[in-house]
Design an enzyme around this catalytic site. Structure first.
Site, mmCIF file in Angstrom:
data_model
loop_
_atom_site.group_PDB
_atom_site.id
_atom_site.type_symbol
_atom_site.label_atom_id
_atom_site.label_comp_id
_atom_site.label_asym_id
_atom_site.label_seq_id
_atom_site.Cartn_x
_atom_site.Cartn_y
_atom_site.Cartn_z
ATOM 1 N N LYS A 267 0.835 -1.198 0.000
ATOM 2 C CA LYS A 267 0.000 0.000 0.000
ATOM 3 C C LYS A 267 0.877 1.258 0.000
ATOM 4 O O LYS A 267 1.477 1.615 1.009
ATOM 5 C CB LYS A 267 -0.940 0.054 1.217
ATOM 6 C CG LYS A 267 -2.076 0.995 0.906
ATOM 7 C CD LYS A 267 -2.668 1.787 2.040
ATOM 8 C CE LYS A 267 -1.837 2.795 2.719
ATOM 9 N NZ LYS A 267 -1.741 4.095 1.995
ATOM 10 N N CYS B 113 13.407 10.041 7.761
ATOM 11 C CA CYS B 113 13.297 9.565 9.138
ATOM 12 C C CYS B 113 14.639 9.605 9.847
ATOM 13 O O CYS B 113 14.700 9.804 11.051
ATOM 14 C CB CYS B 113 12.726 8.157 9.162
ATOM 15 S SG CYS B 113 13.513 7.077 7.972
ATOM 16 N N GLU C 39 9.782 15.085 16.038
ATOM 17 C CA GLU C 39 10.194 14.981 14.639
ATOM 18 C C GLU C 39 9.459 16.050 13.825
ATOM 19 O O GLU C 39 8.232 16.078 13.805
ATOM 20 C CB GLU C 39 9.850 13.584 14.113
ATOM 21 C CG GLU C 39 10.290 13.375 12.688
ATOM 22 C CD GLU C 39 10.073 11.940 12.204
ATOM 23 O OE1 GLU C 39 8.928 11.452 12.279
ATOM 24 O OE2 GLU C 39 11.057 11.323 11.762
ATOM 25 N N GLU D 193 9.322 0.627 10.990
ATOM 26 C CA GLU D 193 10.390 1.619 10.808
ATOM 27 C C GLU D 193 9.730 2.981 10.948
ATOM 28 O O GLU D 193 8.953 3.385 10.083
ATOM 29 C CB GLU D 193 11.043 1.411 9.441
ATOM 30 C CG GLU D 193 12.435 1.981 9.387
ATOM 31 C CD GLU D 193 12.470 3.352 8.804
ATOM 32 O OE1 GLU D 193 12.320 4.316 9.601
ATOM 33 O OE2 GLU D 193 12.620 3.479 7.594
HETATM 34 P P1 NAI Z 1 1.456 8.061 8.446
HETATM 35 O O1 NAI Z 1 2.149 7.154 9.384
HETATM 36 O O2 NAI Z 1 0.034 8.423 8.727
HETATM 37 O O3 NAI Z 1 1.495 7.430 6.962
HETATM 38 C C1 NAI Z 1 2.403 6.432 6.540
HETATM 39 C C2 NAI Z 1 1.648 5.342 5.801
HETATM 40 O O4 NAI Z 1 0.736 4.712 6.698
HETATM 41 C C3 NAI Z 1 0.786 5.838 4.633
HETATM 42 O O5 NAI Z 1 0.799 4.879 3.611
HETATM 43 C C4 NAI Z 1 -0.592 5.939 5.257
HETATM 44 O O6 NAI Z 1 -1.625 5.858 4.333
HETATM 45 C C5 NAI Z 1 -0.589 4.738 6.173
HETATM 46 N N1 NAI Z 1 -1.516 4.824 7.290
HETATM 47 C C6 NAI Z 1 -2.025 5.929 7.893
HETATM 48 N N2 NAI Z 1 -2.853 5.582 8.901
HETATM 49 C C7 NAI Z 1 -2.881 4.234 8.938
HETATM 50 C C8 NAI Z 1 -3.537 3.266 9.772
HETATM 51 N N3 NAI Z 1 -4.329 3.641 10.756
HETATM 52 N N4 NAI Z 1 -3.319 1.965 9.526
HETATM 53 C C9 NAI Z 1 -2.488 1.563 8.551
HETATM 54 N N5 NAI Z 1 -1.845 2.415 7.719
HETATM 55 C C10 NAI Z 1 -2.035 3.742 7.915
HETATM 56 O O7 NAI Z 1 2.341 9.374 8.317
HETATM 57 P P2 NAI Z 1 1.855 10.837 7.829
HETATM 58 O O8 NAI Z 1 0.549 11.166 8.490
HETATM 59 O O9 NAI Z 1 1.936 10.869 6.371
HETATM 60 O O10 NAI Z 1 3.002 11.745 8.448
HETATM 61 C C11 NAI Z 1 2.954 12.173 9.797
HETATM 62 C C12 NAI Z 1 4.351 12.207 10.373
HETATM 63 O O11 NAI Z 1 4.890 10.904 10.437
HETATM 64 C C13 NAI Z 1 5.355 12.993 9.571
HETATM 65 O O12 NAI Z 1 5.270 14.354 9.819
HETATM 66 C C14 NAI Z 1 6.638 12.376 10.038
HETATM 67 O O13 NAI Z 1 7.024 12.965 11.276
HETATM 68 C C15 NAI Z 1 6.289 10.928 10.274
HETATM 69 N N6 NAI Z 1 6.670 10.063 9.132
HETATM 70 C C16 NAI Z 1 7.773 9.268 9.240
HETATM 71 C C17 NAI Z 1 8.180 8.514 8.157
HETATM 72 C C18 NAI Z 1 9.385 7.644 8.208
HETATM 73 O O14 NAI Z 1 10.026 7.453 7.195
HETATM 74 N N7 NAI Z 1 9.697 7.039 9.334
HETATM 75 C C19 NAI Z 1 7.472 8.561 6.881
HETATM 76 C C20 NAI Z 1 6.293 9.381 6.884
HETATM 77 C C21 NAI Z 1 5.937 10.101 7.972
#
Ligand code: NAI
Ligand code: MG
Length: 494
Positions: free
Chosen positions: A197, A304, A401, A270
């Site tokens: 996804k 990240c 972050e 991660e």
């Molecule tokens: P997110 O964690 O909501 O999104 C990441 C992925 O998870 C996307 O594919 C999203 O559709 C999916 N997702 C969202 N809610 C979910 C759920 N309940 N169950 C399963 N999958 C779900 O991250 P978002 O909202 O885009 O970003 C928020 C913050 O997260 C950012 O500002 C950053 O600080 C952090 N982040 C960290 C990342 C990393 O590489 N470790 C990558 C993206 C965001």
């Protein structure tokens, strides 16, 4: 005003030198109006009947409509993956699986420019990064894991290495194709099938990868791609998969851990980071400045493992800060498709708002903000490269972050103090150490609670090198031989 003052006032503010525009042509990318879901080797319409628009964050223009998978669609994708696993893929000799992975890797190389342009259009990252980092590294991951597919018995001697089954893989928007490669390559090499996804803001390169997968004749159902937002991700977590691999926010990671607890399903996470980049007084300062800049402004800081906390030893603080401010003024912010751009667009309006809110908290809590003169495009999502000095460890900008082009600078006197400050975070993904002493690098690396410690460099990646975190940065490793383990059942292990 004197004549000289008037002449000076009439001069526009220009950077030290100007670059002529050098935009990359986009005609190599053939966008469809609407993209379906990739299930069982074919693009299909979603049973949900829903689609959502995907845009360019640099222009806010709509690029295409993308299917939104509902629970029923996710169930069909998981069934396709299950059938491909049970009836074909897990029983193929490793060397046969490897052939498909090599094919995908070669096609990514052949179509590299198309992938790079599309990645920058949909995600906002500078073309020089998607061209020189994201796409070559994605291909490298497929090549690397293709090499392991027929060598599992050597990778894990004295045990039976069997695939786990169907992997549900949820990835973020900061490195869209690269994260797909990190997830798919080891899973497939180990004999698993997958339902991937992509993130809702950046689905397009994963869907182009689906075309490559078709062209590579990968057996139907081995890889399925379901687009959608958090609800689609949650449906995949609830579906009968054998393993979940997630990269994204700590908040969602925790929710997934709760949902999978006690189900016997495998999980790797991660998550976020708040890495310390530590500069000692004996470091090569100019080299450190480049490393610090790369550490936080690469990919707009949407990384990240970004070096978002700079710890500087006091004797070199003034010199380093002066050079950092000068260097900040030379960063070119703007059109991601321009080959000279250093800092592209912020990935989404929501992320821009999050960065703005945290930066405002930094000012409010008493840190000093520095931003160089910088003209931003009128449309799209942008943030000026930003430094904070006078940061204390309790400030939100030192703890949370930000995931944007914002650096928080603090100082230290002794190596012990550097370690204590660096480890004073709920995260533990990466760290950087800048010093000319090899012994000090090793001393620091032993004490830093971070999955990766870079020495005199930052943000270096190689498929053979494992990556992952401690504490709230998650668990499990991706990359290297370690990256195969989450996708294998190792039977008879002593
Ligand atoms: P997110 O964690 O909501 O999104 C990441 C992925 O998870 C996307 O594919 C999203 O559709 C999916 N997702 C969202 N809610 C979910 C759920 N309940 N169950 C399963 N999958 C779900 O991250 P978002 O909202 O885009 O970003 C928020 C913050 O997260 C950012 O500002 C950053 O600080 C952090 N982040 C960290 C990342 C990393 O590489 N470790 C990558 C993206 C965001
Ligand atoms: Mg979210």
């Amino acid at each position: 005003m004197s004549e000289i003052e008037q002449a000076a006032a009439a001069q526009p503010v220009v950077p030290a030198w100007e670059y002529a525009p050098a935009p990359e042509a986009t005609d190599i990318v053939k966008l469809k109006d609407t993209y379906g879901l990739f299930i069982g080797g074919e693009f299909v319409e979603p049973k949900s009947g829903r689609t959502f628009p995907t845009i360019s964050p640099a222009t806010e223009e709509e690029l295409a409509n993308v299917a939104e998978a509902g629970a029923e669609d996710v169930a069909l994708a998981v069934e396709a993956a299950r059938s491909a696993h049970d009836h074909h893929w897990r029983d193929l000799p490793g060397a046969e699986r490897a052939k498909y992975l090599y094919r995908i890797a070669r096609q990514l190389q052949e179509r590299a420019r198309e992938f790079a342009v599309l990645e920058s259009m949909n995600g906002g990252k500078p073309i020089k990064e998607s061209r020189d980092v994201d796409i070559p590294l994605a291909a490298a991951h497929f090549f690397y894991y293709a090499g392991w597919a027929d060598k599992l018995e050597y990778a894990f001697p004295h045990v039976q290495a069997r695939p786990v089954g169907v992997a549900g893989q949820i990835i973020p928007w900061n490195f869209p194709l690269l994260m797909a490669a990190w997830k798919l390559a080891p899973a497939l090499a180990a004999g698993n099938t997958a339902v991937l996804k992509p993130a809702e803001t950046t689905p397009l390169t994963a869907l182009l990868l689906a075309e490559v997968i078709q062209d590579a004749d990968l057996p139907p159902g081995v890889v399925n791609i379901v687009t959608g937002a958090g609800e689609t991700g949650a449906a995949l977590v609830d579906a009968p998969v054998d393993k979940i691999a997630f990269t994204g926010s700590t908040e969602v990671g925790k929710a997934i851990q709760r949902a999978t607890a006690g189900t016997g399903r495998r999980l790797t996470l991660e998550l976020g980071g708040k890495a310390a980049n530590i500069v000692f007084e004996d470091a090569a300062v100019d080299q450190a400045v480049e490393g610090v800049i790369n550490g936080i402004f690469f990919n707009q800081g949407h990384v990240c493992c970004a070096g978002s906390r700079l710890l500087v030893q006091e004797p070199v603080y003034d010199e380093l800060l002066g050079k950092l401010k000068d260097r900040l003024g030379t960063l070119r912010v703007g059109d991601p498709l321009d080959k000279n751009t250093d800092v592209g667009a912020i990935n989404s309006r929501a992320q821009l708002e999050k960065i703005g809110e945290l930066v405002a908290s930094g000012v409010e809590e008493g840190a000093f903000m520095y931003q160089p003169p910088c003209e931003l495009p009128e449309r799209g999502f942008w943030f000026v490269p930003t430094l904070f000095t006078g940061v204390s460890q309790s400030h939100r900008i030192a703890r949370e972050e930000i995931f944007g082009p914002v650096l928080s600078i603090m100082t230290f006197r002794t190596p012990e103090e550097a370690v204590e400050k660096a480890n004073n975070t709920p995260y533990g993904l990466s760290a950087g150490v800048w010093t000319e002493k090899g012994s000090r690098i090793l001393w620091m690396a032993e004490r830093l609670r971070a999955g990766v410690v870079w020495a005199n460099t930052f943000n270096r990646f190689d498929p053979s090198s494992p990556f992952g975190g401690y504490k709230e940065s998650g668990f499990g490793r991706e990359g290297g031989r370690h990256g195969l383990e989450p996708y294998l059942q190792l039977e008879g292990r002593p």
